[in-house]
Write a protein that holds these residues in place. Structure first.
Motif, PDB file in Angstrom:
ATOM      1  N   ALA A 121       0.838  -1.200   0.000  1.00  0.00           N
ATOM      2  CA  ALA A 121       0.000   0.000   0.000  1.00  0.00           C
ATOM      3  C   ALA A 121       0.873   1.249   0.000  1.00  0.00           C
ATOM      4  N   GLY A 122       0.294   2.325  -0.504  1.00  0.00           N
ATOM      5  CA  GLY A 122       0.931   3.630  -0.413  1.00  0.00           C
ATOM      6  C   GLY A 122       0.347   4.395   0.752  1.00  0.00           C
ATOM      7  N   LEU A 123       1.190   5.016   1.527  1.00  0.00           N
ATOM      8  CA  LEU A 123       0.741   5.795   2.683  1.00  0.00           C
ATOM      9  C   LEU A 123       0.327   7.200   2.272  1.00  0.00           C
ATOM     10  N   ASP A 124       0.955   7.723   1.236  1.00  0.00           N
ATOM     11  CA  ASP A 124       0.828   9.128   0.873  1.00  0.00           C
ATOM     12  C   ASP A 124      -0.316   9.352  -0.098  1.00  0.00           C
ATOM     13  N   ALA A 125      -0.705  10.607  -0.240  1.00  0.00           N
ATOM     14  CA  ALA A 125      -1.691  11.016  -1.239  1.00  0.00           C
ATOM     15  C   ALA A 125      -0.972  11.409  -2.530  1.00  0.00           C
ATOM     16  N   PRO A 126      -1.714  11.657  -3.606  1.00  0.00           N
ATOM     17  CA  PRO A 126      -1.073  12.019  -4.881  1.00  0.00           C
ATOM     18  C   PRO A 126      -0.620  13.484  -4.917  1.00  0.00           C
ATOM     19  N   TRP A 127       0.225  13.860  -3.980  1.00  0.00           N
ATOM     20  CA  TRP A 127       0.779  15.213  -3.974  1.00  0.00           C
ATOM     21  C   TRP A 127       2.103  15.227  -3.247  1.00  0.00           C
ATOM     22  N   GLU A 128       2.811  16.311  -3.363  1.00  0.00           N
ATOM     23  CA  GLU A 128       4.046  16.597  -2.652  1.00  0.00           C
ATOM     24  C   GLU A 128       4.033  18.080  -2.339  1.00  0.00           C
ATOM     25  N   ILE A 129       5.076  18.565  -1.670  1.00  0.00           N
ATOM     26  CA  ILE A 129       5.109  19.999  -1.399  1.00  0.00           C
ATOM     27  C   ILE A 129       5.543  20.790  -2.629  1.00  0.00           C
ATOM     28  N   THR A 130       5.727  20.117  -3.757  1.00  0.00           N
ATOM     29  CA  THR A 130       6.051  20.792  -5.008  1.00  0.00           C
ATOM     30  C   THR A 130       4.932  20.703  -6.032  1.00  0.00           C
ATOM     31  N   HIS A 131       3.918  19.862  -5.814  1.00  0.00           N
ATOM     32  CA  HIS A 131       2.875  19.685  -6.814  1.00  0.00           C
ATOM     33  C   HIS A 131       1.701  18.921  -6.216  1.00  0.00           C
ATOM     34  N   ALA A 132       0.582  18.927  -6.923  1.00  0.00           N
ATOM     35  CA  ALA A 132      -0.574  18.106  -6.563  1.00  0.00           C
ATOM     36  C   ALA A 132      -1.234  17.636  -7.840  1.00  0.00           C
ATOM     37  N   GLU A 133      -1.745  16.408  -7.821  1.00  0.00           N
ATOM     38  CA  GLU A 133      -2.381  15.836  -8.997  1.00  0.00           C
ATOM     39  C   GLU A 133      -3.805  16.361  -9.164  1.00  0.00           C
ATOM     40  N   ASP A 166      -6.631  18.757 -17.093  1.00  0.00           N
ATOM     41  CA  ASP A 166      -5.835  18.399 -15.912  1.00  0.00           C
ATOM     42  C   ASP A 166      -4.729  19.403 -15.620  1.00  0.00           C
ATOM     43  N   ASP A 167      -4.186  20.042 -16.666  1.00  0.00           N
ATOM     44  CA  ASP A 167      -3.074  20.950 -16.411  1.00  0.00           C
ATOM     45  C   ASP A 167      -3.501  22.189 -15.628  1.00  0.00           C
ATOM     46  N   GLU A 168      -4.806  22.442 -15.537  1.00  0.00           N
ATOM     47  CA  GLU A 168      -5.268  23.534 -14.676  1.00  0.00           C
ATOM     48  C   GLU A 168      -5.127  23.172 -13.205  1.00  0.00           C
ATOM     49  N   TRP A 169      -5.141  21.886 -12.910  1.00  0.00           N
ATOM     50  CA  TRP A 169      -4.968  21.415 -11.536  1.00  0.00           C
ATOM     51  C   TRP A 169      -3.501  21.215 -11.179  1.00  0.00           C
ATOM     52  N   THR A 170      -2.712  20.813 -12.152  1.00  0.00           N
ATOM     53  CA  THR A 170      -1.345  20.377 -11.856  1.00  0.00           C
ATOM     54  C   THR A 170      -0.299  21.463 -12.088  1.00  0.00           C
ATOM     55  N   ASP A 171      -0.700  22.659 -12.371  1.00  0.00           N
ATOM     56  CA  ASP A 171       0.225  23.769 -12.591  1.00  0.00           C
ATOM     57  C   ASP A 171       1.184  23.888 -11.410  1.00  0.00           C
ATOM     58  N   PRO A 172       2.486  23.623 -11.588  1.00  0.00           N
ATOM     59  CA  PRO A 172       3.417  23.666 -10.452  1.00  0.00           C
ATOM     60  C   PRO A 172       3.563  25.056  -9.844  1.00  0.00           C
ATOM     61  N   ALA A 173       3.262  26.096 -10.616  1.00  0.00           N
ATOM     62  CA  ALA A 173       3.362  27.451 -10.081  1.00  0.00           C
ATOM     63  C   ALA A 173       2.347  27.701  -8.968  1.00  0.00           C
ATOM     64  N   ALA A 174       1.283  26.901  -8.939  1.00  0.00           N
ATOM     65  CA  ALA A 174       0.249  27.096  -7.921  1.00  0.00           C
ATOM     66  C   ALA A 174       0.754  26.797  -6.513  1.00  0.00           C
ATOM     67  N   MET A 175       1.852  26.042  -6.390  1.00  0.00           N
ATOM     68  CA  MET A 175       2.362  25.738  -5.047  1.00  0.00           C
ATOM     69  C   MET A 175       2.920  26.976  -4.352  1.00  0.00           C
ATOM     70  N   ALA A 218     -10.029  11.416  -3.392  1.00  0.00           N
ATOM     71  CA  ALA A 218     -10.666  12.532  -4.110  1.00  0.00           C
ATOM     72  C   ALA A 218     -11.018  13.657  -3.150  1.00  0.00           C
ATOM     73  N   THR A 219     -11.563  13.308  -1.998  1.00  0.00           N
ATOM     74  CA  THR A 219     -11.897  14.317  -0.991  1.00  0.00           C
ATOM     75  C   THR A 219     -10.652  15.059  -0.529  1.00  0.00           C
ATOM     76  N   ALA A 220      -9.597  14.309  -0.251  1.00  0.00           N
ATOM     77  CA  ALA A 220      -8.360  14.918   0.222  1.00  0.00           C
ATOM     78  C   ALA A 220      -7.731  15.819  -0.839  1.00  0.00           C
ATOM     79  N   LEU A 221      -7.747  15.374  -2.102  1.00  0.00           N
ATOM     80  CA  LEU A 221      -7.166  16.184  -3.181  1.00  0.00           C
ATOM     81  C   LEU A 221      -7.918  17.499  -3.356  1.00  0.00           C
ATOM     82  N   LEU A 222      -9.236  17.449  -3.346  1.00  0.00           N
ATOM     83  CA  LEU A 222     -10.013  18.671  -3.497  1.00  0.00           C
ATOM     84  C   LEU A 222      -9.806  19.605  -2.305  1.00  0.00           C
TER      85      LEU A 222
END
Length: 386
Positions: A121-133, A166-175, A218-222
């Motif tokens: 299993a993965g412990l983490d969500a689909p994000w990091e402190i540099t990006h989010a899916e 999707d690129d509206e969500w994943t824009d790295p500049a948004a971090m 999905a809840t956590a990402l939003l």
């Protein structure tokens, strides 16, 4: 100082240090990507699975990608190369030790019935402190699972329209620029309500683990995207706290299914608050280990030297320096006899976090590795601390 009780590096010795066998046994590391530490983890986890009944191994990696790894080790789906490429985040799929772990888990399961399989299993969500899916993948999977119901709150086409590119969500500049985030748009607000409605319908599928994982993710990402759009100084604190809260939710769910072994950074698994200095200043939040209420044991790892990163012999008045006098290359010990007043060690490299002596009361056992030498695939210098 009192003599330190020392033990060989085996699972039985580790469990002997704990008052009870925990449902969740968490092994932390002070630095990512060091093969020496990952190989030691593999040895201990193998023993805990084979001899002590643990049946899930969770790593600090994307929980959705990890489903590919679990399918491979339980059914043989996909090739090892494919799952190492697509089943991990944080560059963890490039690690030879992680590859060896997946190969061993597959071999372990091949000769056993499904009821005795070990899972990944993965412990983490689909994000990091540099990006989010984008939330597209978990939301679409959740909607597809519920497609047979007549009372769905929306169609798949409606979801697709609200999600947009999707690129509206994943824009790295948004971090670093909240004005670039889509997280507080009218579409994002609507998606949060629809996700809540879809999640409620899962009450009709209480034993389906993966749809519930998709709903949580999905809840956590939003929620994460919502706080990425926050212009206040609390923004990064919220984001870091959300990441660990999501880890804690995933960990709790896994523990309801089977005894779990966890491997992640010490800062995520500790019972104390985590801290990090970021571009806008220091950030402090409660870690996943502090939020975990299930039967839990935290084994922190401390190291003496990391020569290829400029981490040399520790000063004798530090925790790591006190332990460095032992002749053993690595061993488990109880932290009960170690003084919390030792001088905190400082690191010349940001990627290594020394163990804070003040955290010792919240640590159930300690793995000390005297010298960590460079092997294959060291972590890139630009890799985030956690």
């Amino acid at each position: 100082m009192p003599t330190q009780p020392e033990h060989t590096l085996d699972a039985a010795a580790l469990l002997a240090l704990l008052p009870t066998r925990p449902r969740i046994l968490a092994l932390g590391e002070p630095v990512h990507g060091e093969e020496t530490l990952l190989e030691l983890r593999n040895d201990v986890f193998r023993q805990l699975v084979e001899d002590h009944g643990y049946r899930t191994i969770a790593l600090e990696s994307d929980c959705l990608r990890a489903l590919l790894v679990d399918d491979h080790i339980t059914t043989g789906t996909g090739t090892l190369d494919d799952v190492m490429t697509h089943g991990f985040s944080h560059d963890h799929g490039t690690s030879p030790a992680n590859r060896a772990l997946v190969r061993w888990m597959r071999a372990h399961n091949e000769t056993r019935p499904a009821t005795d399989h070990v899972h990944f299993a993965g412990l983490d969500a689909p994000w990091e402190i540099t990006h989010a899916e984008s939330p597209r993948a978990p939301l679409t999977a959740l909607h597809t699972h519920l497609a047979g119901l007549t009372d769905l709150p929306c169609t798949a086409e409606t979801l697709d329209d609200l999600l947009g590119p999707d690129d509206e969500w994943t824009d790295p500049a948004a971090m670093t620029d909240p004005t670039r985030s889509k997280g507080r748009s009218p579409e994002a607000r609507h998606l949060r309500l629809l996700t809540d409605d879809l999640t409620t319908l899962l009450a009709q599928h209480p034993h389906s683990a993966r749809p519930h994982l998709h709903a949580r993710t999905a809840t956590a990402l939003l929620r994460y995207h919502h706080w990425m759009a926050d212009p206040t100084p609390a923004r990064m604190t919220r984001l870091c706290a959300l990441r660990d809260a999501t880890m804690a939710d995933n960990l709790h769910t896994l523990a309801t299914q089977a005894p779990v072994l966890v491997h992640a950074h010490n800062s995520h698994l500790q019972r104390d608050k985590s801290t990090m200095r970021m571009w806008q200043g220091p950030v402090e939040w409660w870690s996943a280990g502090a939020l975990t209420t299930t039967s839990y044991a935290f084994i922190a790892t401390a190291i003496g030297t990391l020569p290829h990163r400029g981490i040399t012999t520790p000063p004798p008045d530090t925790l790591e320096g006190t332990l460095y006098t032992t002749p053993h290359p690595h061993h488990f010990l109880t932290p009960a006899h170690l003084p919390t007043t030792l001088t905190p060690r400082t690191s010349p490299w940001f990627g290594y976090a020394p163990l804070a002596p003040s955290h010792l009361p919240g640590i159930d056992a300690l793995l000390y590795v005297k010298d960590v030498h460079q092997k294959q695939h060291p972590t890139p210098l630009g890799h985030n601390l956690t």
